[in-house]
Design an enzyme around this catalytic site. Structure first.
Site, mmCIF file in Angstrom:
data_model
loop_
_atom_site.group_PDB
_atom_site.id
_atom_site.type_symbol
_atom_site.label_atom_id
_atom_site.label_comp_id
_atom_site.label_asym_id
_atom_site.label_seq_id
_atom_site.Cartn_x
_atom_site.Cartn_y
_atom_site.Cartn_z
ATOM 1 N N SER A 137 0.830 -1.193 0.000
ATOM 2 C CA SER A 137 0.000 0.000 0.000
ATOM 3 C C SER A 137 0.876 1.260 0.000
ATOM 4 C CB SER A 137 -0.955 -0.046 1.207
ATOM 5 O OG SER A 137 -1.946 0.937 1.116
ATOM 6 N N ASP A 165 0.396 -4.271 -3.953
ATOM 7 C CA ASP A 165 -0.751 -3.382 -4.072
ATOM 8 C C ASP A 165 -0.380 -1.939 -3.682
ATOM 9 O OD1 ASP A 165 -3.236 -3.634 -5.222
ATOM 10 O OD2 ASP A 165 -4.311 -3.784 -3.327
ATOM 11 N N HIS A 241 -7.392 -5.451 -1.003
ATOM 12 C CA HIS A 241 -6.187 -4.688 -0.706
ATOM 13 C C HIS A 241 -5.462 -5.171 0.544
ATOM 14 C CE1 HIS A 241 -3.557 -1.220 -0.790
ATOM 15 N NE2 HIS A 241 -3.958 -0.835 0.406
#
Length: 316
Positions: A137, A165, A241
């Site tokens: 992230s 991600d 996610h």
């Protein structure tokens, strides 16, 4: 370096299963260290005392407002295949600007040669000539930012880069400072191999009151498009996610991981895929064995624990 991808070579273990090494999980608090304290608290997954040898290093950065402990199962999976995984806690509370996170990551990387060996089991040695950097992230954005030399640089040469991600903000017009994405194809001049792993559900809203966790325009797709070869790209179709986190993530932040993002059915499969893909990539670009990475490319429908909607490779 000329790279030959062949999936015909047999591998000692299945990359999506636990590897052959017993793993120790070591928590390091700088204020409790008498010498060579790290710049930030660390969670280290390392082959155990019985596993003598020198092992490559994977420095892995947590996502926004997450704890490094949320990734304990993932980093132990990677370490069980013969890697030392160092997961710092970059902050407890942070605003929109990721500048300090890039600086801290540079400091931690520079600390590795003199400090890491003090916190490893006897006879387990870090190979500081083989260091990969990665993150999930916002941690993925920070990893790319440091690799690109934004804000700070490292004294050590990085050998590979991984974005799990990765996210660069809320949308294309609201990147988290400092911006990393340029929206120019193949604009990243990294000088190393790159892997980007994306989630198919990351750009889907779970709640109409909140944006998706990995919005279009600032997510994995954009990061990969700006990479130059050698690079590989995998997107897990029906997973979200945060589906590579531990099954149990405690506290308010841990519970929020189940509420804010669109999730898949369960985390184990996505975590196994991310762990296995990281192992395959590190074996290839840190150890020269590309058979596992080629197997994902050629036989992912047979061997991967998740369905992949995208499999892409760029050569040099």
């Amino acid at each position: 370096m000329a790279v030959t991808f062949s999936s015909s070579s047999s591998t000692a273990t299945n990359i999506f299963d636990v590897g052959k090494y017993t793993v120790e999980l070591v928590s390091v608090e700088p204020h409790k260290c008498t010498s060579h304290p790290p710049p930030k608290p660390l969670l280290i997954a390392t082959p155990s005392e019985a596993s003598a040898g020198a092992f490559p290093i994977f420095l892995f950065l947590h996502g926004y407002l997450f704890y490094n402990s949320f990734y304990s199962q993932l980093i132990q999976h990677i370490a069980s295949h013969g890697f030392i995984v160092v997961a710092p806690q970059l902050y407890s509370v942070a605003g929109a600007d990721a500048t300090e996170e890039i600086k801290c990551t540079a400091q931690i990387t520079n600390w590795l040669p003199e400090g890491l060996h003090n916190f490893l089991p006897p006879h387990v040695h870090p190979n500081t000539q083989k260091i990969a950097l990665g993150g999930h992230s916002r941690g993925g954005k920070v990893a790319f930012g440091l690799a690109l030399g934004k804000i700070a640089r490292t004294d050590l040469k990085l050998s590979a880069l991984i974005g799990v991600d990765p996210v660069d903000g809320m949308d294309k017009g609201k990147q988290t400072p400092p911006p990393v994405l340029t929206y120019i194809p193949q604009s990243f001049d990294l000088g190393m191999a790159v892997m980007v792993i994306g989630s198919g559900l990351g750009e889907v809203k779970r709640n109409p009151l909140f944006p998706p966790c990995a919005p279009k325009g600032v997510n994995h797709r954009d990061f990969y498009q700006e990479c130059r070869g050698p690079a590989c790209y995998f997107v897990a179709k029906d997973y979200g996610h945060v589906d590579m986190l531990d099954d149990e993530t405690g506290g308010v932040r841990g519970k929020a991981t189940y509420c804010l993002c669109k999730n898949g059915k369960e985390r184990a499969a996505m975590r196994a895929f991310v762990g296995g893909a990281v192992v395959a990539f590190l074996r290839g670009y840190l150890e020269g064995d590309f058979s596992s990475l080629a197997a994902i490319r050629d036989r992912h429908e047979e061997i991967a624990p998740v369905e992949l909607q995208t499999v892409a490779f760029q050569e040099n």
